[in-house]
Design a protein around this motif. Sequence first.
Motif, short mmCIF file in Angstrom:
data_model
loop_
_atom_site.label_atom_id
_atom_site.label_comp_id
_atom_site.label_asym_id
_atom_site.label_seq_id
_atom_site.Cartn_x
_atom_site.Cartn_y
_atom_site.Cartn_z
N VAL A 97 41.95 37.79 33.28
CA VAL A 97 42.29 36.87 32.59
C VAL A 97 41.34 34.92 33.59
N GLY A 98 41.21 34.54 31.88
CA GLY A 98 40.79 33.11 32.95
C GLY A 98 39.27 32.58 31.69
N ARG A 99 39.15 31.61 32.56
CA ARG A 99 37.66 31.06 31.22
C ARG A 99 36.67 31.44 30.75
N LEU A 100 36.03 31.96 31.78
CA LEU A 100 34.30 32.77 31.12
C LEU A 100 35.16 33.49 30.02
N CYS A 146 41.79 23.67 34.74
CA CYS A 146 42.53 24.21 36.50
C CYS A 146 42.05 25.78 36.08
N VAL A 147 42.33 26.51 35.76
CA VAL A 147 42.65 28.26 35.53
C VAL A 147 40.75 28.01 36.27
N SER A 148 40.69 29.26 36.60
CA SER A 148 39.48 30.05 37.43
C SER A 148 38.58 30.82 36.96
N ARG A 149 37.70 30.64 36.89
CA ARG A 149 36.41 31.46 35.89
C ARG A 149 36.96 32.80 35.55
N ARG A 150 36.99 33.79 36.75
CA ARG A 150 38.43 35.09 36.41
C ARG A 150 39.60 34.68 37.40
N HIS A 151 40.70 34.08 37.09
CA HIS A 151 41.92 34.13 37.95
C HIS A 151 43.11 35.29 38.44
N ILE A 176 43.40 36.96 41.76
CA ILE A 176 41.80 38.09 41.76
C ILE A 176 41.10 36.47 42.93
N ALA A 177 41.56 35.94 43.71
CA ALA A 177 41.07 35.08 44.30
C ALA A 177 41.06 33.76 43.84
#
Length: 158
Positions: free
Chosen positions: A82-85, A96-101, A117-118
Amino acid sequence: MPDLRFQSVHLEGLPRQAEFRAARERMELGCGQLTLGGDLGWLEESESGQGDTRAFGVSTSRSFWVQDGEQLHALTVGVNSVGRLPDNSVIIRDECVSRRHCAIVVHRDGACELHDIASKNGTLLNGAKIHGPTKLRPGDKIGLCAKQLVFLIRDDKK
């Protein structure tokens, strides 16, 4: 073959990469080879062309989802990133959401857990920040910054 989504090349700087890799290793250790099999394509093809999950003891009578407002995202056995990528299983369009959240792991026995995930801003479950793998239950609310996802399980038996 390693999952290319979790190679940490999207991160800048060694401290963040090391933190991400440690989180990835914790997640992989908690999954086991059979659970990862569904995610990494180790399933044998059935006559219908679909992976035969019965070999891994997966209950075919349940479906797993996360809801983002009006949108539903189906989850599969294995690791759901789950993330932006754009190559994530669940794509969240929010800066605000990490690329790999985070990741939602669906185990072969139907158990599900949430892993941060860090991510820079952390992952919340029902309003509390998670600090390790955390079991998911139907209706749980997953917080990613201002975004809120709802974890759903549907019994497909009729």
